[in-house]
Design an enzyme around this catalytic site. Structure first.
Site, PDB file in Angstrom:
ATOM      1  CB  SER A  18     -18.125  -6.516  -2.528  1.00  0.00           C
ATOM      2  OG  SER A  18     -17.727  -7.505  -2.477  1.00  0.00           O
ATOM      3  N   GLY A  20     -15.883  -6.304  -8.732  1.00  0.00           N
ATOM      4  CA  GLY A  20     -16.165  -7.166 -10.266  1.00  0.00           C
ATOM      5  C   GLY A  20     -17.549  -7.267 -10.623  1.00  0.00           C
ATOM      6  CE  LYS A  37     -17.372 -10.995  -7.317  1.00  0.00           C
ATOM      7  NZ  LYS A  37     -18.124 -11.252  -5.853  1.00  0.00           N
ATOM      8  CG  ASP A 126     -20.995  -7.067   2.245  1.00  0.00           C
ATOM      9  OD1 ASP A 126     -21.667  -6.203   2.550  1.00  0.00           O
ATOM     10  OD2 ASP A 126     -20.892  -7.044   0.600  1.00  0.00           O
TER      11      ASP A 126
END
Length: 269
Positions: A18, A20, A37, A126
């Site tokens: 969502s 990076g 990440k 999400d």
């Protein structure tokens, strides 16, 4: 060769979350493969640090990756977690449609994951196939949940004045409440899971890939989903239940985990 935290090297890009980018990496001391990440320090979101805190808060729960390292340099924030296998979206792209049995097996594990997150006072916000990954090697039949960038604590008291500034999560899987910009709670994660399971079983959703629908049109189509001829009764009942939940009501996760299990057993007969 780029080395992060004097310990991890980047091997290849895996994808993006969502926010990076996500890379496959390796611990140069132990040779352990990991996922790295990255989020730009100049990014307006500043979500990666918060996500690392959430992972640490959930540490030890089954199906949640563990943070191995968090840090930054002049350009990026970095978070290193367990390397996992393919996402359910990647598998869906390969298979096209899932059998009802496989759909319910995924639903069973996903409900258990959401139950453990909710019991910690958090909602994911999400839920989508990209954010569920299978394990590697001996854990290949286990499902993990990732990407806590939109995750937050939920309220146990409804505030009708509280509104989000816009849609939270993916329009394809967002709950009806999300399309109304209402504050999201446990029931909304479960409703999003329902759309994900419907997508696996049906192969597609009527509103898929459409970027011109208004929120009102999304709500209309999502309400009508359960009227489809091919829609299985078990998922019809699931949607009726989660949509009937009150804002602060604790879902009965076990009710539908048991229901899914019984349906799977019937299919196996």
């Amino acid at each position: 060769m780029e080395i992060i935290g004097n310990k991890y090297k980047i091997i290849s890009k895996i994808g993006a979350g969502s926010f990076g980018q996500i890379f496959k990496g390796q611990n140069i001391r132990t040779s352990e493969l990991v996922a790295i990440k990255m989020e730009s320090i100049e990014s307006d979101t500043k979500l990666l640090k918060n996500e690392s805190i959430i992972y640490q808060f959930l540490n030890g729960l089954t199906g949640i990756p563990s943070v191995k390292w968090f840090g930054k340099d002049d350009n990026y924030y970095y978070m290193v977690i367990n390397l996992l296998g393919e996402s359910l979206q990647t598998i869906k792209n390969q298979k096209g449609v899932f059998s009802l049995k496989l759909t319910l097996q995924i639903g069973f594990q996903a409900l258990n994951l959401l139950k453990s997150i909710h019991e910690k006072g958090l909602v994911h916000r999400d839920i989508k196939p990209d954010n569920f990954l299978i394990g590697l090697n001996s854990k290949v039949k286990s499902i993990y949940i990732i990407d806590f960038g939109f995750c937050k604590t939920y309220s146990l008291k409804e505030n009708t004045e509280l509104r989000t500034s816009g849609l939270i999560g993916s329009p394809m899987y967002a709950s009806i409440n999300a399309h109304k910009f209402l504050d999201l709670t446990r029931r909304d994660d479960l409703e999003s899971l329902g759309y994900m399971l419907a997508y696996f079983y049906l192969g597609s959703l009527e509103w898929e890939g459409n970027n011109v629908y208004t929120n009102e049109e999304y709500v209309y189509l999502k309400r009508k989903l359960v009227e489809k001829d091919r829609f299985p009764e078990v998922l019809v009942n699931y949607f009726k239940y989660v949509r009937s939940l009150e804002f602060e009501e604790k879902p009965n996760y076990e009710l539908f985990m048991d229901y899914f299990r019984r349906e799977i057993e019937e299919i196996d007969k």
